[in-house]
Design a protein around this motif. Structure first.
Motif, PDB file in Angstrom:
ATOM      1  N   LEU A 181       4.450 -10.377  -3.366  1.00  0.00           N
ATOM      2  CA  LEU A 181       4.091 -10.684  -1.977  1.00  0.00           C
ATOM      3  C   LEU A 181       3.009  -9.728  -1.466  1.00  0.00           C
ATOM      4  O   LEU A 181       2.087 -10.124  -0.754  1.00  0.00           O
ATOM      5  N   GLY A 182       3.094  -8.470  -1.849  1.00  0.00           N
ATOM      6  CA  GLY A 182       2.070  -7.497  -1.450  1.00  0.00           C
ATOM      7  C   GLY A 182       0.703  -7.857  -2.010  1.00  0.00           C
ATOM      8  O   GLY A 182      -0.317  -7.766  -1.322  1.00  0.00           O
ATOM      9  N   LYS A 183       0.666  -8.274  -3.289  1.00  0.00           N
ATOM     10  CA  LYS A 183      -0.602  -8.681  -3.905  1.00  0.00           C
ATOM     11  C   LYS A 183      -1.183  -9.901  -3.195  1.00  0.00           C
ATOM     12  O   LYS A 183      -2.384  -9.966  -2.922  1.00  0.00           O
ATOM     13  N   ILE A 184      -0.338 -10.884  -2.917  1.00  0.00           N
ATOM     14  CA  ILE A 184      -0.796 -12.088  -2.214  1.00  0.00           C
ATOM     15  C   ILE A 184      -1.351 -11.711  -0.850  1.00  0.00           C
ATOM     16  O   ILE A 184      -2.414 -12.185  -0.438  1.00  0.00           O
ATOM     17  N   HIS A 185      -0.664 -10.850  -0.156  1.00  0.00           N
ATOM     18  CA  HIS A 185      -1.105 -10.408   1.170  1.00  0.00           C
ATOM     19  C   HIS A 185      -2.471  -9.720   1.089  1.00  0.00           C
ATOM     20  O   HIS A 185      -3.378 -10.002   1.865  1.00  0.00           O
ATOM     21  N   ASN A 186      -2.644  -8.817   0.126  1.00  0.00           N
ATOM     22  CA  ASN A 186      -3.924  -8.104  -0.031  1.00  0.00           C
ATOM     23  C   ASN A 186      -5.057  -9.058  -0.395  1.00  0.00           C
ATOM     24  O   ASN A 186      -6.169  -8.933   0.109  1.00  0.00           O
ATOM     25  N   THR A 188       8.776 -11.196   7.523  1.00  0.00           N
ATOM     26  CA  THR A 188      10.040 -11.937   7.506  1.00  0.00           C
ATOM     27  C   THR A 188      10.572 -12.047   6.080  1.00  0.00           C
ATOM     28  O   THR A 188      11.779 -11.873   5.844  1.00  0.00           O
ATOM     29  N   ALA A 189       9.679 -12.285   5.138  1.00  0.00           N
ATOM     30  CA  ALA A 189      10.111 -12.369   3.730  1.00  0.00           C
ATOM     31  C   ALA A 189      10.678 -11.035   3.261  1.00  0.00           C
ATOM     32  O   ALA A 189      11.720 -10.989   2.590  1.00  0.00           O
ATOM     33  N   PHE A 190      10.015  -9.933   3.608  1.00  0.00           N
ATOM     34  CA  PHE A 190      10.522  -8.607   3.232  1.00  0.00           C
ATOM     35  C   PHE A 190      11.880  -8.334   3.883  1.00  0.00           C
ATOM     36  O   PHE A 190      12.770  -7.767   3.254  1.00  0.00           O
TER      37      PHE A 190
END
Length: 185
Positions: free
Chosen positions: A170-175, A142-144
């Protein structure tokens, strides 16, 4: 040899379910004599814990060992250890006159119910954990989408760079979240 008397305090349903130890069915194919010797030893230990009118003979212990490994083929040796330990402590009722195959099967039946309940509880916890991951993934998606929507109106170069930075963060947080999740599983 496994023991019910000297078993570690870490002998629990949760630990047994998590362990990589092989089930009785696999051990029976690979090392049947070692398996039967271990179960015979556990049953003999159980018999020593009771003052009964009719103790089990060696032949009865061997028969009980085969009956239990046939009927409870999904158990691990540690399951029998914990089951017998709990049986000796009276968790499945009192032993009055004799120790026999029927009593041991009754204990294993009762233990099996407890084991299934614990496995179900762990499965539900894993399912809830994956549901949290899916929910988290949906928030990232949703953020993307929000970021992409904001780019539709031919953004300036600086805005694109800020959006790229936000996507990278956001990608780093997700990983990191996924790595922590796998570490807890």
């Amino acid at each position: 040899m496994p023991s019910i008397v000297n078993s570690s305090s870490e002998l629990s349903l949760t630990a047994i379910l998590k362990s990589d130890a092989q089930a009785v069915s696999a051990l029976k194919k690979m090392q049947p004599e070692s398996l039967y010797a271990a179960i015979n030893h556990l049953i003999a230990e159980v018999c020593q814990q009771f003052n009964v009118h009719q103790p089990m003979s060696i032949a009865q212990i061997e028969t009980a060992s085969r009956v239990l490994t046939d009927k409870f083929y999904w158990f691990k040796i540690a399951d029998f250890q914990l089951c017998f330990k709990r049986g000796v402590m009276g968790d499945f009722g009192a032993v009055k006159y004799s120790m026999d195959v029927h009593t041991l099967v009754h204990w294993c039946d009762s233990y099996s119910v407890d084991r299934a309940n614990e496995a179900e509880k762990k499965s539900i916890e894993r399912h809830k954990q994956s549901a949290r991951v899916i929910e988290y993934d949906e928030r990232i998606i949703t953020a993307f989408r929000t970021i992409r929507e904001s780019l539709k109106d031919e953004p300036k170069q600086e805005e694109v760079r800020r959006v790229d930075d936000a996507q990278r963060i956001l990608g780093k947080i997700h990983n990191q979240f996924l790595r922590r999740l796998k570490g807890n599983a």
